[in-house]
Design an enzyme around this catalytic site. Structure first.
Site: not given
Length: 543
Positions: A45, A113, A149
């Site tokens: 990330e 994200k 994540c």
């Protein structure tokens, strides 16, 4: 059936170094292409800026730096590679945490994200706008879903990818270490794979960033929730994994499951990696610390040597009239065994000079902790002077138990730039010391066996001022890490007076902890970015 060669690039980035991180990405991908045709290279990330970039994300030039890095990547990356890489992307007034899919000189797709963590050490809602849509890209005949994540910690993003036709989920991570974290990750991702009926590849970064340590440990899980492959923890590296879309039961091959580390070894490696990266990434020539003959400084010295090598470590013994001869001997012996430079500088004349200068101010007052603290401050002045002259970082040696209750001296033993054991409770200090001795001679047994003492007064023992450390550490675990109230802690069977005293000490010493150096975080809740309490407060126990 279609298959993919996947390279998990378990990379140690430098926050803010767009150019350096980009160069390393290009090097990794070029080597991957030399090893396998049409590789899928998955980076962690926010690789281009490093994680966590914090308020660097608010700088006006961030967008320009990202575009420059992407332009370089699209021009320099081999066209046959499929590269999944993280970076921040601004669109209008919104900033997104993005995973880009790069291939043949183009950005094929970008995933934003969706779930932004805002707890413990995470503060992503301060910077980012959440995405809403899945991202599924066909690579080599396999429909690949992309998430980042925190997206894997809740069901929705993975379910979106499955609904969009994904056959494989690639998850880019910057997941920091704390004790027991590997087991938590494995359990969570196994559950998510079963729920979404998707195999998952989880790629995590490695390295130290201020108080955070990222432990790598990238791994793959089948759609049935079985761990199929796992890279080592705390080791930067590139790990190949083959994916066969036609084998549902075990589509992964090529990477074994790395032997898990036991808890003490994992903590030790986190401390070593945290010190090494903090010192090296900040450009220090080496480190210096006060070696008292006690267990905290002995453990800190051992960590420093394992992190940097003996030639970059200096230990200074600074005795006073209350320093036991065994302390002087044990400090010298440990320095000899580890091969570090060892010097002895008495603080007696410095202390006497300070006391003479303060004679009028102290006239008519009784001796108290002021004189004890002055000893520690004499030592702090010496260490900081050595630091200035030699460009060595001063390592402080306070453990979590001491930091919690204020058993430390501002501008004395708290003076320095980094505290390796800041988040290590005293009981764990002993365990780690014994563990380190199993790796080779290091800490004299007498240091481990003797009762702990600050040696700032005659016959002083820590337990003269504090509860026994096993009791203290249990109270601190429940109050600091579990957020239990004093009454709830008392209800577990711990003596009321001890609980109330410790809780009060924690509360009133916030001002000290704000001025303490950063240190490696190894628990679920360390002091610093994890736990933010006001210094000025009318809060009282029991309210």
């Amino acid at each position: 059936m279609a298959s993919l060669d996947i390279l998990c690039a378990q990379m140690n980035t430098l926050v803010g170094d767009f150019d350096g991180n980009t160069e390393r990405v290009i090097d990794i991908v070029q080597r991957a292409c030399s090893a396998r045709p049409e590789p899928v290279v998955v980076f962690p990330e926010l690789t281009l800026c490093g994680y966590p970039p914090e308020d660097l994300l608010l700088r006006p030039s961030v967008g320009l730096r990202v575009e420059r890095a992407l332009t370089c990547l699209l021009a320099e990356l081999p066209g046959e590679a499929w590269v999944l890489i993280g970076y921040p992307r601004r669109e209008g007034r919104a900033l997104y945490n993005v995973a880009g899919v790069l291939h043949d000189g183009r950005i094929i797709a970008e995933y934003r994200k969706q779930l932004l963590p805002n707890y413990q050490v995470f503060d992503e809602k301060r910077y980012f706008t959440p995405g809403t849509e899945p991202c599924v890209v066909e690579i080599g005949g396999v429909r690949v879903g992309v998430t980042i994540c925190e997206d894997i910690w809740e069901p929705e993003p993975a379910a979106q990818s499955a609904d969009a036709g994904a056959e494989l989920l690639l998850n880019l991570n910057a997941s920091p270490y704390h004790r027991g974290k590997r087991g938590e990750r494995w359990a969570l991702v196994r559950e998510r794979a079963r729920q979404s009926d998707l195999p998952v590849v989880y790629v995590n970064q490695v390295g130290g960033q201020d108080e955070l340590v990222f432990d790598g440990g990238s791994f793959a899980v089948t759609a049935d929730g079985d761990i199929a492959a796992a890279a080592p923890n705390f080791e930067e590296g590139e790990y190949w994994l083959s994916f066969d879309a036609g084998d549902r039961r075990n589509p992964f091959s090529g990477l074994a499951i790395a032997e898990p580390l036991d808890e003490l070894e994992a903590v030790w490696r986190a401390l070593v990696l945290g010190v090494r990266d903090y010192v090296n990434k900040n450009g220090f020539k080496g480190v210096v610390l006060g070696l008292s003959g006690g267990i905290d400084s002995a453990l800190t010295l051992a960590v420093a040597v394992d992190a940097l090598g003996a030639e970059r470590v200096e230990a200074v013994m600074m005795p006073f009239r209350y320093t036991a001869q065994m302390s002087v001997e044990d400090a010298a012996e440990q320095s000899r065994v580890l091969g570090v430079r060892h010097s002895v500088i008495s603080i007696e004349p410095i202390y006497d000079s300070f006391m003479a200068a303060l004679a009028d101010e102290f006239a008519g007052t009784a001796v108290d902790t002021t004189e004890e603290n002055l000893q520690a401050r004499c030592r702090g002045v010496l260490l900081m002077s050595i630091s200035n002259k030699k460009r060595y970082l001063v390592l402080t040696t306070g453990n979590k138990s001491e930091m919690a209750v204020g058993y430390s001296t501002l501008y004395g033993d708290m003076a320095g730039g980094f505290d390796p054991i800041k988040d290590v409770p005293k009981t764990l200090v002993y365990q780690l010391s014994r563990y380190r001795n199993t790796l080779g001679p290091c800490i004299p047994q007498r240091v481990i066996d003797r009762p702990p003492s600050a040696e700032l007064a005659p016959d002083q023992k820590d337990e003269d001022s504090l509860p026994p450390y096993d009791v203290l550490d249990r109270i601190l675990e429940l109050y600091v890490e579990e957020d239990m109230s004093a009454e709830a802690i008392i209800a577990t069977g711990i003596e009321r007076e001890a609980v109330l005293r410790v809780v009060r000490l924690v509360d009133i010493n916030e001002y000290k902890r704000r001025q303490a150096p950063v240190g490696v975080r190894i628990t679920k809740r360390g002091f610093g970015r994890d736990r933010r309490y006001p210094i000025t407060s009318g809060w009282r126990i029991g309210e």
